[in-house]
Motif scaffolding. Structure first.
Motif, PDB file in Angstrom:
ATOM      1  N   GLN A 369       0.844  -1.192   0.000  1.00 58.75           N
ATOM      2  CA  GLN A 369       0.000   0.000   0.000  1.00 58.75           C
ATOM      3  C   GLN A 369       0.878   1.241   0.000  1.00 58.75           C
ATOM      4  N   PHE A 370       0.477   2.257  -0.751  1.00 57.29           N
ATOM      5  CA  PHE A 370       1.264   3.485  -0.804  1.00 57.29           C
ATOM      6  C   PHE A 370       0.344   4.672  -1.040  1.00 57.29           C
ATOM      7  N   VAL A 371       0.895   5.847  -0.861  1.00 55.73           N
ATOM      8  CA  VAL A 371       0.136   7.085  -1.038  1.00 55.73           C
ATOM      9  C   VAL A 371       0.804   7.914  -2.129  1.00 55.73           C
ATOM     10  N   VAL A 372      -0.025   8.406  -3.075  1.00 54.18           N
ATOM     11  CA  VAL A 372       0.454   9.342  -4.082  1.00 54.18           C
ATOM     12  C   VAL A 372       0.292  10.744  -3.499  1.00 54.18           C
ATOM     13  N   ASN A 373       1.411  11.386  -3.238  1.00 56.42           N
ATOM     14  CA  ASN A 373       1.405  12.682  -2.569  1.00 56.42           C
ATOM     15  C   ASN A 373       0.893  13.778  -3.504  1.00 56.42           C
ATOM     16  N   THR A 374       0.723  14.985  -2.938  1.00 56.39           N
ATOM     17  CA  THR A 374       0.196  16.103  -3.725  1.00 56.39           C
ATOM     18  C   THR A 374       1.141  16.546  -4.835  1.00 56.39           C
ATOM     19  N   ASP A 375       2.437  16.211  -4.680  1.00 56.24           N
ATOM     20  CA  ASP A 375       3.380  16.541  -5.745  1.00 56.24           C
ATOM     21  C   ASP A 375       3.630  15.361  -6.680  1.00 56.24           C
ATOM     22  N   GLY A 376       2.874  14.254  -6.495  1.00 55.67           N
ATOM     23  CA  GLY A 376       3.004  13.078  -7.342  1.00 55.67           C
ATOM     24  C   GLY A 376       4.019  12.070  -6.854  1.00 55.67           C
ATOM     25  N   SER A 377       4.754  12.378  -5.787  1.00 51.34           N
ATOM     26  CA  SER A 377       5.745  11.442  -5.263  1.00 51.34           C
ATOM     27  C   SER A 377       5.067  10.318  -4.491  1.00 51.34           C
ATOM     28  N   VAL A 383       3.787  -2.728   3.626  1.00 53.11           N
ATOM     29  CA  VAL A 383       3.252  -4.026   3.244  1.00 53.11           C
ATOM     30  C   VAL A 383       2.046  -4.331   4.120  1.00 53.11           C
ATOM     31  N   VAL A 384       0.891  -4.539   3.481  1.00 52.55           N
ATOM     32  CA  VAL A 384      -0.318  -4.871   4.241  1.00 52.55           C
ATOM     33  C   VAL A 384      -0.590  -6.369   4.230  1.00 52.55           C
ATOM     34  N   ARG A 385       0.141  -7.070   3.379  1.00 52.56           N
ATOM     35  CA  ARG A 385       0.094  -8.531   3.438  1.00 52.56           C
ATOM     36  C   ARG A 385       1.484  -9.058   3.151  1.00 52.56           C
ATOM     37  N   SER A 386       2.066  -9.719   4.119  1.00 51.48           N
ATOM     38  CA  SER A 386       3.450 -10.172   4.019  1.00 51.48           C
ATOM     39  C   SER A 386       3.529 -11.650   3.657  1.00 51.48           C
ATOM     40  N   VAL A 387       4.596 -12.005   2.963  1.00 52.30           N
ATOM     41  CA  VAL A 387       4.853 -13.407   2.620  1.00 52.30           C
ATOM     42  C   VAL A 387       6.200 -13.843   3.184  1.00 52.30           C
ATOM     43  N   ASP A 388       7.223 -13.072   2.889  1.00 51.68           N
ATOM     44  CA  ASP A 388       8.592 -13.369   3.320  1.00 51.68           C
ATOM     45  C   ASP A 388       9.341 -12.039   3.386  1.00 51.68           C
ATOM     46  N   ASN A 401      10.609   3.501  -5.329  1.00 50.71           N
ATOM     47  CA  ASN A 401      11.413   4.172  -6.350  1.00 50.71           C
ATOM     48  C   ASN A 401      10.631   4.524  -7.615  1.00 50.71           C
ATOM     49  N   MET A 402       9.307   4.349  -7.581  1.00 55.62           N
ATOM     50  CA  MET A 402       8.519   4.698  -8.770  1.00 55.62           C
ATOM     51  C   MET A 402       8.657   6.188  -9.092  1.00 55.62           C
ATOM     52  N   PRO A 403       8.679   6.547 -10.366  1.00 54.06           N
ATOM     53  CA  PRO A 403       8.705   7.978 -10.732  1.00 54.06           C
ATOM     54  C   PRO A 403       7.415   8.658 -10.296  1.00 54.06           C
ATOM     55  N   ARG A 416      -3.973  13.936  -1.464  1.00 60.78           N
ATOM     56  CA  ARG A 416      -3.225  12.687  -1.333  1.00 60.78           C
ATOM     57  C   ARG A 416      -4.195  11.515  -1.469  1.00 60.78           C
ATOM     58  N   VAL A 417      -3.778  10.512  -2.217  1.00 54.67           N
ATOM     59  CA  VAL A 417      -4.652   9.370  -2.490  1.00 54.67           C
ATOM     60  C   VAL A 417      -3.904   8.062  -2.236  1.00 54.67           C
ATOM     61  N   LYS A 418      -4.601   7.130  -1.600  1.00 51.92           N
ATOM     62  CA  LYS A 418      -4.015   5.831  -1.244  1.00 51.92           C
ATOM     63  C   LYS A 418      -4.283   4.806  -2.353  1.00 51.92           C
ATOM     64  N   TYR A 419      -3.269   3.987  -2.627  1.00 47.08           N
ATOM     65  CA  TYR A 419      -3.389   2.910  -3.619  1.00 47.08           C
ATOM     66  C   TYR A 419      -2.897   1.597  -3.012  1.00 47.08           C
ATOM     67  N   THR A 420      -3.356   0.498  -3.598  1.00 48.27           N
ATOM     68  CA  THR A 420      -2.899  -0.840  -3.203  1.00 48.27           C
ATOM     69  C   THR A 420      -2.513  -1.606  -4.448  1.00 48.27           C
ATOM     70  N   VAL A 421      -1.360  -2.280  -4.413  1.00 51.95           N
ATOM     71  CA  VAL A 421      -0.928  -3.092  -5.556  1.00 51.95           C
ATOM     72  C   VAL A 421      -0.512  -4.475  -5.079  1.00 51.95           C
ATOM     73  N   PRO A 422      -1.100  -5.536  -5.631  1.00 51.75           N
ATOM     74  CA  PRO A 422      -0.680  -6.905  -5.294  1.00 51.75           C
ATOM     75  C   PRO A 422       0.456  -7.361  -6.233  1.00 51.75           C
ATOM     76  N   ILE A 423       1.471  -7.956  -5.648  1.00 51.37           N
ATOM     77  CA  ILE A 423       2.597  -8.469  -6.443  1.00 51.37           C
ATOM     78  C   ILE A 423       2.736  -9.959  -6.141  1.00 51.37           C
ATOM     79  N   MET A 424       2.576 -10.758  -7.182  1.00 53.43           N
ATOM     80  CA  MET A 424       2.611 -12.220  -7.024  1.00 53.43           C
ATOM     81  C   MET A 424       3.982 -12.744  -7.380  1.00 53.43           C
ATOM     82  N   PHE A 425       4.706 -13.301  -6.379  1.00 51.75           N
ATOM     83  CA  PHE A 425       5.982 -13.968  -6.619  1.00 51.75           C
ATOM     84  C   PHE A 425       5.690 -15.463  -6.778  1.00 51.75           C
TER      85      PHE A 425
END
Length: 428
Positions: A369-377, A383-388, A401-403, A416-425
């Motif tokens: 989970q992350f937040v897109v700040n008012t300047d886009g950063s 981590v809201v769900r951990s694996v290892d 490190n996203m632009p 400011r807006v909150k986002y969630t991204v799932p990454i499957m290893f």
């Protein structure tokens, strides 16, 4: 599993299911025309139903709550899958896959080549043979003793081999094949065999198609006033060493001949039994449902509904909770430069499967989970769900490190807006 392989599995499952359905309900009745239509529909259904994607319709919810939930899910990005690249696993999977593809392709090429050669030989023979008219029917004359057969618009026969009465029976029989384009049905069945040569039900379906053609042609001969008993003797070949009234695509063994004679003597099925053919509709509907349930399940694997933290109930209205500094949904959502596809490419290219996690065989879905700040950063990455720990660390590194994004706005103000991204290893 690739979409092509999944499609192929569904096609072969349908051929098996529909073959048993046909044998159970229709193989004993005398509605040969309906049976032919059913066999054609089985092929069409088997190869087209996997292409019908109704998953969007199946999951549509027109209620207000459904619309709000759909809106809330816009902040959940599509899942990104990262697979391991260990040499042994990759090579092991690769050579097995290559062998299986090679075996399948070899079988298909051999059957296709054989089919084209047989068609070519047949067309050559028919083209070069002498033509004549017998009882007003144009035929191709064989040079020597040869079983009569038909191929599309041609009838091939050696008249000297049969009596005048037998020739008339043969011509009526073969004219039925020609007039009703039975050769096209067989080519359709042959294409299915080429594509699904490893599936025994593809071959069994062609056998059903062939024998039903003979039932149709035999019935036409009897309908034209020829004696049923005499015609049966003719089929058995008691007068000649060669079997008469044979179709090009059929090599009549004892079992098919036995079935043909039994069907000639079978009492006509009552017309009320035609209604059972309507059962094909619910069976087809079940296949489509099965296919789309598979599609829906596959799509749901890319979502993390249970991990999404929904906003409080007061946000599920037309007003926004202005007391919170971080919003879940705003009028103009933040956007990665290039859109979601560009974001997925960025994550896919930059995330590396940690070697330590591979050595331990660790895999699973990490939800960041992350937040897109008012300047886009990008800030407040967690981590809201951990694996290892290793997988979590890699996911946080790349997301952090996203632009910069294009920030979101609410009522004309940057927020400011909150986002969630799932990454499957996933280990290969």
């Amino acid at each position: 599993m690739t979409p092509f392989i999944l499609y192929f599995i569904k096609v072969n499952v349908a051929l098996a299911v529909l073959y048993f359905f046909y044998k159970l309900l229709f193989s004993k009745d005398t509605f040969f025309g309906l049976r032919r239509l059913m066999l054609i529909l089985i092929y069409i259904t088997a190869f087209t139903y996997p292409l019908l994607n109704l998953s969007d319709w199946m999951t549509t919810d027109n209620s207000t709550v459904g619309q709000v939930v759909s809106t809330l899910y816009e902040k959940v990005l599509p899942e990104i899958a990262i697979t391991s690249n260990t040499a042994n696993e990759t090579s092991g999977y690769s050579w097995i896959k290559t062998i299986l593809i090679g075996i399948y392709a070899s079988g298909a090429v051999i059957l296709l080549t054989r089919t084209l050669i047989e068609i070519g030989k047949t067309c050559t023979v028919l083209h070069r043979s002498k033509k004549a008219f017998i009882d007003g029917i144009r035929v191709c004359l064989a040079n020597g003793k040869q079983e009569p057969y038909s191929f599309f618009g041609w009838i091939y026969i050696y008249p000297d081999m049969h009596s005048a009465k037998e020739v008339k029976e043969i011509l009526i029989h073969e004219q039925t094949h020609v007039r009703e384009c039975h050769s096209a049905d067989i080519l359709l069945a042959q294409i299915a065999i080429i594509l699904c040569w490893f599936n025994p039900f593809a071959w069994l379906m062609r056998n059903e198609m062939r024998i039903n053609h003979e039932y149709l042609a035999d019935r036409k001969v009897i309908a034209n006033g020829y004696d049923k008993k005499t015609y049966q003797y003719h089929l058995l070949g008691l007068e000649h060493t060669q079997l008469a009234a044979a179709n090009f695509y059929n090599n009549f063994s004892v079992l098919p001949l036995k079935n043909r004679i039994k069907m000639l003597n079978r009492k006509r099925t009552r017309n009320i039994m035609k209604s059972k053919y309507l059962m094909f509709i619910p069976v087809t509907a079940l296949l489509v449902l099965f296919s789309n349930c598979t599609n829906t399940a596959k799509e749901e694997e890319t979502e993390v509904k249970e991990e999404v933290k929904f906003v409080p109930m007061e946000v599920q209205s037309d007003t926004v909770n202005v007391q919170d500094e971080v919003f879940d949904v705003v009028e103009q959502m933040p956007e990665f430069n290039g859109g979601n596809s560009a974001l997925m490419n960025y994550l896919r290219e930059n995330i590396e499967y940690p070697k330590a996690a591979q050595d331990k065989g660790m895999q699973g879905r990490v939800v960041v989970q992350f937040v897109v700040n008012t300047d886009g950063s990008i800030v407040d990455v967690e981590v809201v769900r951990s694996v290892d720990p290793e997988l979590d660390k890699e996911a946080i590194r790349v997301v952090s490190n996203m632009p910069k994004w294009k920030p979101g706005t609410q009522k004309g103000k940057v927020v400011r807006v909150k986002y969630t991204v799932p990454i499957m290893f996933r280990m290969k």
